[in-house]
Design a protein around this motif. Structure first.
Motif, mmCIF file in Angstrom:
data_model
loop_
_atom_site.group_PDB
_atom_site.id
_atom_site.type_symbol
_atom_site.label_atom_id
_atom_site.label_comp_id
_atom_site.label_asym_id
_atom_site.label_seq_id
_atom_site.Cartn_x
_atom_site.Cartn_y
_atom_site.Cartn_z
ATOM 1 N N THR A 27 0.848 -1.185 0.000
ATOM 2 C CA THR A 27 0.000 0.000 0.000
ATOM 3 C C THR A 27 0.886 1.238 0.000
ATOM 4 O O THR A 27 2.100 1.127 -0.177
ATOM 5 N N ALA A 28 0.274 2.383 0.163
ATOM 6 C CA ALA A 28 1.051 3.619 0.118
ATOM 7 C C ALA A 28 0.519 4.580 1.161
ATOM 8 O O ALA A 28 -0.594 4.423 1.655
ATOM 9 N N VAL A 29 1.337 5.561 1.502
ATOM 10 C CA VAL A 29 0.944 6.624 2.424
ATOM 11 C C VAL A 29 1.207 7.941 1.709
ATOM 12 O O VAL A 29 2.243 8.117 1.076
ATOM 13 N N ASP A 30 0.227 8.842 1.803
ATOM 14 C CA ASP A 30 0.399 10.170 1.213
ATOM 15 C C ASP A 30 0.803 11.117 2.334
ATOM 16 O O ASP A 30 0.031 11.349 3.259
ATOM 17 N N HIS A 31 2.010 11.654 2.257
ATOM 18 C CA HIS A 31 2.515 12.525 3.329
ATOM 19 C C HIS A 31 2.319 13.993 3.010
ATOM 20 O O HIS A 31 3.102 14.834 3.443
ATOM 21 N N LEU A 32 1.264 14.305 2.261
ATOM 22 C CA LEU A 32 1.054 15.696 1.865
ATOM 23 C C LEU A 32 0.910 16.595 3.089
ATOM 24 O O LEU A 32 1.510 17.666 3.151
ATOM 25 N N GLU A 61 10.113 12.978 -0.287
ATOM 26 C CA GLU A 61 9.123 12.788 -1.323
ATOM 27 C C GLU A 61 7.743 12.625 -0.707
ATOM 28 O O GLU A 61 7.598 12.271 0.451
ATOM 29 N N ARG A 62 6.739 12.864 -1.544
ATOM 30 C CA ARG A 62 5.381 12.921 -1.015
ATOM 31 C C ARG A 62 4.827 11.552 -0.621
ATOM 32 O O ARG A 62 4.218 11.402 0.419
ATOM 33 N N TYR A 63 5.038 10.554 -1.458
ATOM 34 C CA TYR A 63 4.416 9.256 -1.190
ATOM 35 C C TYR A 63 5.409 8.296 -0.574
ATOM 36 O O TYR A 63 6.625 8.408 -0.763
ATOM 37 N N GLU A 64 4.856 7.333 0.121
ATOM 38 C CA GLU A 64 5.671 6.289 0.711
ATOM 39 C C GLU A 64 4.975 4.964 0.427
ATOM 40 O O GLU A 64 3.806 4.788 0.780
ATOM 41 N N VAL A 65 5.661 4.083 -0.272
ATOM 42 C CA VAL A 65 5.103 2.761 -0.545
ATOM 43 C C VAL A 65 5.508 1.831 0.585
ATOM 44 O O VAL A 65 6.654 1.887 1.055
ATOM 45 N N ALA A 107 9.445 2.826 1.322
ATOM 46 C CA ALA A 107 10.285 3.537 0.354
ATOM 47 C C ALA A 107 9.534 4.769 -0.117
ATOM 48 O O ALA A 107 8.357 4.684 -0.485
ATOM 49 N N ARG A 108 10.209 5.889 -0.073
ATOM 50 C CA ARG A 108 9.587 7.139 -0.512
ATOM 51 C C ARG A 108 9.624 7.242 -2.033
ATOM 52 O O ARG A 108 10.624 6.867 -2.659
ATOM 53 N N VAL A 109 8.521 7.721 -2.629
ATOM 54 C CA VAL A 109 8.533 8.008 -4.072
ATOM 55 C C VAL A 109 8.025 9.438 -4.260
ATOM 56 O O VAL A 109 7.195 9.921 -3.487
ATOM 57 N N SER A 110 8.522 10.081 -5.275
ATOM 58 C CA SER A 110 8.202 11.490 -5.456
ATOM 59 C C SER A 110 6.892 11.626 -6.213
ATOM 60 O O SER A 110 6.413 10.700 -6.864
#
Lengths: 220, 198
Positions: free
Chosen positions: B62-67, B82-86, B108-111
């Motif tokens: 899943t993912a987390v939105d760190h906005l 980066e904004r998202y984290e898988v 893992a962070r993804v932009s």
């Protein structure tokens, strides 16, 4: 059924009925509503309970749930309708033969309920013409039976012949409760004929007040 | 319930399997070893954990939105992360750690501009649905996924609803239905004639 008056047995040995075609057709329709159960969430369980022996809508002729829309004339939207499912619901409605009626069962199908969400239709009346709304989350089977009885009262007041001959139908005022009154109650002649809670009675009394003040020289 | 205290550090199996991989291993509050690493290394780490540490099930992708974090919360990190984290979570059914079957979590962070990671469907084919849901809800692309399409929302849907900047009441939620309805009415205009009773 008041509209089906038996002609005196003494007059005819075998007995027959005299009635209006409208009354006969409506009598047949209202007592053989075949529901199309569109059970979308927990309301579907209550719907099953309603059809089952304990609540037994067979008493009202509406127990023949069919899973083919071609055989149904009552669409019961029981539960949360999503926008993705809305196409299927509309297709089911289209495939049902006329005449057909829709009950929005539960708050989800009536208004979206607690799902103020991107995925949920905020009231199925935005995609289907709803006849009766049933509140509740989920509503008890009794409440849905009440909806079916109200729908039967409404069907009693329909004018199928006028539709056949494309004549203008008697328009039922929205929210007036007119479709709950007796079929042959007709138009009341004076305000005193009306039930005191009828909004038309109140309006007539107000009008009389205004007229009386006007005749008394006061400014209106 | 087991009376065993939660473990204080990741198991030797996890640490051994990840030897040589640039990552940061810590212990989550729930007693699950958490591995933070760059997204380029995630697939390598996952395959090591499967082959060397015996994590034979992938239970979660899943993912987390760190906005919100970026805007209000962790101001020190604003723009730096980066904004998202898988998030992946793996399960080993044969080893017990702290009285439970051992799990490990990878993050893992993804932009936002390049929201993609390597798919792990080659390691666990069952992860395909989880990755599709993650793509559907967050818009994160999984490279190497054989059929990456939406899972819950309609195929033509334009948004990713679990992103923090998506309003909960939606953006034109009835758009696809109205388009379908208009096409249907145009195709068969006679069918709706006189159908809509008030």
């Amino acid at each position: 059924m008041a509209a089906l008056l038996p002609v005196r047995e003494q007059a005819s040995g075998d007995g027959f009925f005299a009635t209006r075609v409208d009354a006969l057709v409506n009598w047949g329709r209202k007592n053989s509503l075949w529901p199309m159960p569109l059970g979308l969430s927990c309301c579907g369980i209550e719907l099953m309970a309603m059809i089952g022996p304990k609540f037994d809508i067979a008493r009202f002729g509406a127990e023949a749930a069919r899973f083919s829309p071609r055989q149904c004339d009552l669409l019961v939207v029981a539960g949360t309708l999503t926008w993705k499912m809305a196409q299927a619901a509309r297709t089911i409605y289209d495939q049902m033969p006329d005449p057909k009626w829709v009950i929005a069962m539960g708050v989800c199908s009536s208004s979206g309920g607690m799902y103020d969400s991107y995925a949920v239709v905020q009231g199925v009346d935005s995609i289907l013409p709803v006849d009766v709304y049933v509140p509740g989350c989920p509503p008890r089977p009794d409440a849905v039976i009440d909806a079916i009885l109200k729908l039967q009262q409404r069907i009693e007041r329909e004018q199928p012949l006028k539709r056949v001959f494309a004549l203008p139908e008697h328009v039922i005022e929205q929210g007036s409760g007119a479709w709950l009154r007796a079929p042959n109650s007709g138009v009341p002649k004076s305000a005193s004929d009306l039930h005191p809670h009828d909004p038309r009675a109140r309006r007539a009394i107000e009008r009389r007040e205004i007229e009386r003040q006007g005749s008394g020289g006061g400014k209106v | 319930m087991s009376a065993t205290a939660p473990p204080l550090s990741a198991s030797a199996a996890v640490l051994g399997a990840l030897e040589g991989v640039k990552c940061e291993v810590s212990m989550g509050r729930d007693g699950v070893a958490t591995v933070e690493l760059a997204r380029e290394l995630a697939h390598d780490a996952l395959s090591r954990l499967r082959d060397r540490a015996g994590f034979e099930q992938c239970t979660l992708v899943t993912a987390v939105d760190h906005l919100i974090d970026n805007e209000l919360g962790a101001l020190a990190h604003a723009g730096a992360r980066e904004r998202y984290e898988v998030v992946w979570q793996l399960l080993c059914t044969t080893r017990v750690l702290g009285g439970r079957a051992e799990r490990v979590r990878l993050r893992a962070r993804v932009s936002e501009s390049d929201a993609r990671v390597m798919s792990c469907t080659d390691l666990w084919p069952g992860a395909a649905y989880a990755e599709r849901e993650c793509y559907d809800m967050f818009g994160i692309r999984f490279d190497g996924h054989a059929g990456l399409k939406r899972l819950l929302m309609p195929d033509e849907y334009e948004h990713h609803p679990l992103r923090k900047d998506f309003p909960h009441e939606g953006i034109e939620p009835d758009k696809l239905y109205r388009a379908w309805d208009a096409a249907r009415r145009a195709a068969e205009p006679a069918r709706d004639a006189g159908q809509e009773r008030s």
